[in-house]
Design a protein around this motif. Structure first.
Motif, PDB file in Angstrom:
ATOM      1  N   SER A 296      26.022 -53.745 -50.303  1.00 15.00           N
ATOM      2  CA  SER A 296      25.884 -53.572 -51.755  1.00 15.00           C
ATOM      3  C   SER A 296      24.659 -52.719 -52.087  1.00 15.00           C
ATOM      4  N   ARG A 297      23.625 -52.766 -51.253  1.00 15.32           N
ATOM      5  CA  ARG A 297      22.488 -51.843 -51.423  1.00 15.32           C
ATOM      6  C   ARG A 297      22.947 -50.412 -51.194  1.00 15.32           C
ATOM      7  N   ALA A 298      23.719 -50.197 -50.129  1.00 10.38           N
ATOM      8  CA  ALA A 298      24.252 -48.862 -49.871  1.00 10.38           C
ATOM      9  C   ALA A 298      25.133 -48.413 -51.031  1.00 10.38           C
ATOM     10  N   ALA A 299      25.875 -49.347 -51.618  1.00  8.73           N
ATOM     11  CA  ALA A 299      26.752 -49.020 -52.750  1.00  8.73           C
ATOM     12  C   ALA A 299      25.949 -48.511 -53.943  1.00  8.73           C
ATOM     13  N   ILE A 300      24.854 -49.199 -54.288  1.00 12.96           N
ATOM     14  CA  ILE A 300      24.092 -48.742 -55.456  1.00 12.96           C
ATOM     15  C   ILE A 300      23.396 -47.412 -55.177  1.00 12.96           C
ATOM     16  N   ALA A 301      23.053 -47.149 -53.908  1.00  8.79           N
ATOM     17  CA  ALA A 301      22.536 -45.821 -53.551  1.00  8.79           C
ATOM     18  C   ALA A 301      23.595 -44.756 -53.788  1.00  8.79           C
ATOM     19  N   GLY A 302      24.855 -45.159 -53.742  1.00  8.41           N
ATOM     20  CA  GLY A 302      25.968 -44.251 -53.999  1.00  8.41           C
ATOM     21  C   GLY A 302      26.504 -44.316 -55.412  1.00  8.41           C
ATOM     22  N   GLY A 303      25.815 -45.009 -56.312  1.00 11.25           N
ATOM     23  CA  GLY A 303      26.250 -45.070 -57.709  1.00 11.25           C
ATOM     24  C   GLY A 303      27.343 -46.080 -57.989  1.00 11.25           C
ATOM     25  N   ILE A 304      27.698 -46.885 -56.986  1.00  7.86           N
ATOM     26  CA  ILE A 304      28.701 -47.942 -57.186  1.00  7.86           C
ATOM     27  C   ILE A 304      27.979 -49.193 -57.662  1.00  7.86           C
ATOM     28  N   THR A 305      28.275 -49.609 -58.894  1.00 13.25           N
ATOM     29  CA  THR A 305      27.584 -50.755 -59.487  1.00 13.25           C
ATOM     30  C   THR A 305      28.429 -52.021 -59.485  1.00 13.25           C
ATOM     31  N   SER A 306      29.727 -51.894 -59.210  1.00 12.78           N
ATOM     32  CA  SER A 306      30.615 -53.060 -59.144  1.00 12.78           C
ATOM     33  C   SER A 306      31.627 -52.831 -58.025  1.00 12.78           C
ATOM     34  N   TYR A 307      31.982 -53.901 -57.327  1.00 12.46           N
ATOM     35  CA  TYR A 307      32.938 -53.773 -56.234  1.00 12.46           C
ATOM     36  C   TYR A 307      33.858 -54.991 -56.181  1.00 12.46           C
ATOM     37  N   MET A 308      35.005 -54.787 -55.524  1.00 11.48           N
ATOM     38  CA  MET A 308      35.957 -55.863 -55.271  1.00 11.48           C
ATOM     39  C   MET A 308      36.150 -55.931 -53.759  1.00 11.48           C
ATOM     40  N   GLU A 309      35.743 -57.040 -53.184  1.00 10.03           N
ATOM     41  CA  GLU A 309      35.715 -57.166 -51.728  1.00 10.03           C
ATOM     42  C   GLU A 309      37.007 -57.821 -51.247  1.00 10.03           C
ATOM     43  N   GLN A 310      37.394 -57.472 -50.015  1.00  9.33           N
ATOM     44  CA  GLN A 310      38.704 -57.851 -49.492  1.00  9.33           C
ATOM     45  C   GLN A 310      38.643 -59.156 -48.687  1.00  9.33           C
ATOM     46  N   PRO A 311      39.796 -59.801 -48.481  1.00 15.43           N
ATOM     47  CA  PRO A 311      39.806 -61.170 -47.932  1.00 15.43           C
ATOM     48  C   PRO A 311      39.783 -61.285 -46.420  1.00 15.43           C
ATOM     49  N   ASN A 312      39.798 -60.168 -45.682  1.00 16.53           N
ATOM     50  CA  ASN A 312      39.919 -60.254 -44.225  1.00 16.53           C
ATOM     51  C   ASN A 312      38.558 -60.385 -43.538  1.00 16.53           C
ATOM     52  N   THR A 313      37.830 -61.423 -43.945  1.00 17.49           N
ATOM     53  CA  THR A 313      36.578 -61.785 -43.282  1.00 17.49           C
ATOM     54  C   THR A 313      36.886 -62.944 -42.325  1.00 17.49           C
ATOM     55  N   ASN A 314      35.861 -63.589 -41.803  1.00 20.02           N
ATOM     56  CA  ASN A 314      36.071 -64.705 -40.883  1.00 20.02           C
ATOM     57  C   ASN A 314      35.170 -65.868 -41.279  1.00 20.02           C
ATOM     58  N   PRO A 315      35.696 -66.925 -41.910  1.00 21.11           N
ATOM     59  CA  PRO A 315      37.117 -67.170 -42.162  1.00 21.11           C
ATOM     60  C   PRO A 315      37.668 -66.277 -43.276  1.00 21.11           C
ATOM     61  N   GLN A 316      38.978 -66.159 -43.290  1.00 25.00           N
ATOM     62  CA  GLN A 316      39.642 -65.337 -44.293  1.00 25.00           C
ATOM     63  C   GLN A 316      39.643 -66.036 -45.654  1.00 25.00           C
ATOM     64  N   THR A 317      39.688 -65.221 -46.705  1.00 21.65           N
ATOM     65  CA  THR A 317      39.634 -65.761 -48.062  1.00 21.65           C
ATOM     66  C   THR A 317      41.052 -66.089 -48.525  1.00 21.65           C
ATOM     67  N   THR A 318      41.600 -67.165 -47.955  1.00 17.92           N
ATOM     68  CA  THR A 318      42.985 -67.524 -48.229  1.00 17.92           C
ATOM     69  C   THR A 318      43.125 -68.928 -48.819  1.00 17.92           C
ATOM     70  N   THR A 319      41.986 -69.534 -49.169  1.00 15.00           N
ATOM     71  CA  THR A 319      41.987 -70.786 -49.931  1.00 15.00           C
ATOM     72  C   THR A 319      41.015 -70.628 -51.089  1.00 15.00           C
ATOM     73  N   ILE A 320      41.222 -71.408 -52.124  1.00  7.86           N
ATOM     74  CA  ILE A 320      40.317 -71.347 -53.275  1.00  7.86           C
ATOM     75  C   ILE A 320      38.915 -71.761 -52.877  1.00  7.86           C
ATOM     76  N   GLU A 321      38.803 -72.710 -51.965  1.00 11.90           N
ATOM     77  CA  GLU A 321      37.488 -73.136 -51.481  1.00 11.90           C
ATOM     78  C   GLU A 321      36.740 -71.980 -50.819  1.00 11.90           C
ATOM     79  N   LYS A 322      37.434 -71.219 -49.958  1.00 14.74           N
ATOM     80  CA  LYS A 322      36.783 -70.085 -49.282  1.00 14.74           C
ATOM     81  C   LYS A 322      36.443 -68.982 -50.288  1.00 14.74           C
ATOM     82  N   LEU A 323      37.285 -68.793 -51.304  1.00 19.24           N
ATOM     83  CA  LEU A 323      37.001 -67.808 -52.346  1.00 19.24           C
ATOM     84  C   LEU A 323      35.705 -68.153 -53.062  1.00 19.24           C
TER      85      LEU A 323
END
Length: 444
Positions: free
Chosen positions: A77-104
């Motif tokens: 997100s620091r790299a993003a603001i250096a690039g002028g990106i002030t908002s982002y939507m991150e994807q669910p394929n982390t470990n663990p995956q974001t596939t339950t409301i609790e993990k979200l």
């Protein structure tokens, strides 16, 4: 009360450019007008420079939790603001995956402590979490992500009945990665029989082929038309796919929308010989003819959004043979400057860049009070010097993985300042240690 007055800005917003001052009060754009003055405000003279709304990136992989040797929410997100990106939507394929409301919610809690840019997260659909999808609050996250190809292992949704039930059971935007699994596997087996694991990367766009992309995206669109679901096709990579989308109605009326990513607009298969695995992405970078057609569809509004699909890996990982080298690369720091370079080449107007990277993501995901320079909106702003040449190298790369596919590239436009919620988060190469990022909210 914290006040900043940006003087003499050339504002690019809602299809026009005009010179004006911008008064920021605390987190909000308080006033836009000529010859503004106020007591106690910090003055920033933007004479000769463009001021754009903060970029909204609808597709990033920041690798946290579980894959933080590649990147994490704070570093990327620091790299993003250096690039002028002030908002982002991150994807669910982390470990663990974001596939339950609790993990979200765990991800939101993590970002609330570590993110430098405003954030939301997509919820991952699988073959067996429909009940969780049904429980999702439409205000809770930016949308649902479905992988219709094997890019992310066991997040592949390949049960047609489940897929139709998901499409029938949510009001949220369903964002899809479209590559036909059967086609990709057959192509992989063909080239593996010829080369073993060390397949030349030049064959990547023949393995993850035009046919694989078109089969999957056309099926997803047919299902969306059948069910009435709100579908957004991520990272369109072929010219053939662009003809699946329409431009005869405004974005707000579209039920089916499309995104293109920076790497598919910049590179072609002719670049594999120089860049190798560094530009191995899924979907693959394809021919220069595909790239030309993607540009045409972007310019004529069949494609609605430009994003990054920022997906860092270490150089050690990337330097493996074809079957072991992961797909993806870091892009958030250089996406806007790459698009502005294309503007300076006469390929696209800056106003169009702002439409595709700021306004349209805000419209498409119905984000509240972001994506525009308007009084009463959050002061997410980027100041750009369009005539300040610089070269990407290891000394100015902010990614945790410490490399860029643009390494050695000379850009003429430079991002000088980035404001996040009224706070000067990035100032001529220096990052503020203060974080005031917010969870994105939605007008739905």
């Amino acid at each position: 009360m914290d006040k900043t007055l940006i003087k003499n800005a050339v504002i690019i917003n809602e299809g026009v450019r005009f010179e004006s001052d911008i008064l920021i009060q605390d987190e909000i754009i308080k006033k836009i007008g000529s010859n503004l003055s106020t007591n106690g405000a910090k003055i920033l003279d933007a004479a000769g420079n463009f001021v754009l709304p903060g970029i909204i990136d609808d597709q990033v992989h920041f690798r946290e939790p579980g894959l933080t040797h590649k990147g994490d929410i704070a570093s990327e997100s620091r790299a993003a603001i250096a690039g002028g990106i002030t908002s982002y939507m991150e994807q669910p394929n982390t470990n663990p995956q974001t596939t339950t409301i609790e993990k979200l919610e765990q991800k939101f809690e993590l970002a609330s402590r570590t993110s430098y840019a405003n954030y939301s997260f997509l919820f991952g659909g699988t073959n067996d979490n429909l009940e969780e999808i049904k429980k999702l609050d439409k205000y809770a996250c930016s949308g649902i992500k479905l992988f219709l190809g094997s890019s992310t292992g066991n997040m592949l949704v390949d049960n047609e009945e489940v897929l139709e039930r998901i499409f029938n059971n949510t009001e949220l935007v369903i964002s899809v990665h479209c590559e036909d699994e059967k086609t990709v596997r057959e192509n992989t087996q063909k080239y593996r029989a010829m080369y073993g694991d060390d397949i030349p990367v030049e064959f990547h766009p023949l393995i993850r082929s035009e046919e694989a992309c078109y089969l999957s995206s056309s099926r997803a669109i047919a299902l969306a038309e059948k069910t009435g679901a709100r579908l957004h096709v991520f990272h369109v990579s072929t010219g053939k796919e662009t003809h699946l989308f329409r431009n005869d109605i405004p974005l707000e009326q579209k039920k089916i929308t499309a995104e293109v990513c920076i790497h598919h607009l910049w590179f072609s298969d002719q670049d594999y010989s120089e860049k190798g695995m560094l530009i191995k992405w899924n979907p693959a970078i394809k021919t220069s003819a595909d790239r030309d057609q993607l540009w045409q569809a972007l310019l004529d509004d069949r494609i609605d959004v430009v994003a990054t699909d920022h997906a860092p890996h270490t150089l050690e990982e990337k330097n493996n043979n074809y079957m072991k080298a992961p797909s993806g690369g870091p892009l958030v720091q250089h996406a806007l400057t790459a698009m502005l370079e294309k503007s300076l080449e006469g390929k696209i107007a800056v106003e169009k860049v702002v439409e595709k990277m700021c306004h349209n993501p805000a419209k498409l995901f119905q984000i509240k009070k972001r994506g525009y320079i308007r009084e009463g909106y959050y002061a997410d702003l980027v100041i750009v010097d369009m005539n300040s040449p610089w070269t990407v190298d290891k000394n100015n790369i902010a990614y945790k993985c410490a490399w860029s596919p643009f390494d050695g590239n000379r850009f003429r436009a430079k991002i000088t300042h980035t404001f996040v919620n009224g706070h000067l988060a990035y100032d001529k190469g220096q990052f503020s240690g203060f974080r005031n990022a917010k969870r994105l909210t939605f007008d739905r």
